[in-house]
Design an enzyme around this catalytic site. Structure first.
Site: not given
Ligand code: DGL
Length: 264
Positions: A11, A43-44, A75-77, A189-191
């Protein structure tokens, strides 16, 4: 015969720990390497081109260094943008994380679903396709928030998220037309599962939070079925940049079984 190859989860930051929790539960004998690209975080707010070139290159380096049996892009992004590029570049099974729109649509009674992700994820054609395929009779309301990602990072470093701030952020979702009818909220988003309690309290009652963690764990267990595991399972966290705040993360990392820390 013992097989020491780890499962590599990846991630931009700590978000993938929400996925690691589920995968560890499904595969308690596995060794894990959890890689956080803190040099590239977040990443987002990045462009599709940046993610599409950064992620496969970095995973290539990580695969070379740690020799994993399987990679989980937690990580979804990264998954909604770069999953096909990673699969094309690496000769390893790769599990991605994509928004749980399908189970949310199955469960929704109001036929109004929220999708809470990063700004990059919620604008992806991948999300259009999931919505068209699995939720064509639902209204799918999307909202992207970088602030929420930062709050999850801070929470794992010991900082309690401010409830007023949480409510203000989530108003961006629930105040959209029909937002008050959302009964299933996809944490895309996995966060965000790391903030599940705070997200639940900051929104209206009666909303069910849905994420992909269990599905990813099932898929990872299926793809590693019948394999041998290490004699001594262990967990290592790897960061792409050596920053002082990694020390603040150690207690949280330890609760996910990541006792060792390395810098790539
Ligand atoms: N945890 C990430 C996701 O699932 C990205 C968070 C980020 O870096 O913006 O999208």
């Amino acid at each position: 015969m013992a097989d020491d190859r780890p499962i590599l989860l990846f991630d931009s930051g700590v978000g993938g720990l929400s996925v690691l929790g589920h995968v560890r539960k499904a595969l308690p004998s596995a060794a894990f390497v959890y890689a956080a690209d803190n040099a590239g975080y977040p990443y987002g707010t990045k462009s599709e081109a940046e993610i599409a070139s950064r992620v496969p290159a970095l995973l290539g380096r990580l695969a070379e260094r740690f020799g994993p049996r399987i990679i989980v892009i937690a990580c979804n992004t990264a998954s909604t943008i770069a999953l096909s590029h990673v699969r094309a570049a690496l000769d390893l099974p790769v599990v991605g994380t994509v928004p749980a729109i399908k189970p949310a649509a199955i469960a929704s009674k109001t036929r109004v679903i929220g999708v809470l992700g990063t700004e990059a994820t919620v604008r992806q054609p991948y999300v259009d396709r999931l919505s068209a395929e699995f939720a064509s009779d639902c209204r799918v309301i999307r909202f992207g928030s970088a602030e929420l990602v930062d709050l999850a990072e801070a929470k794992l470093r010991g900082k309690v998220p401010d409830p007023g701030k949480m409510r203000a952020i989530l108003a961006g979702l629930y105040s959209q037309p029909d937002g008050n009818r959302i009964d299933q909220l996809v944490l895309a988003c996995t966060h965000f599962p790391l903030l599940a309690d705070e997200i639940a309290v900051a929104g209206p009652p009666g909303v069910t939070l849905v994420d992909s963690g269990e599905g990813i764990a099932r898929r990872t267990a299926f793809l590693t079925q019948g394999q041998d595991w290490p004699s001594m399972p262990k967990g290592t966290a790897v960061f792409t940049s050596d920053t002082p705040d990694i020390a603040d993360l150690r207690p949280a990392l330890a609760t996910f079984g990541l006792g060792a820390v390395q810098i790539l």
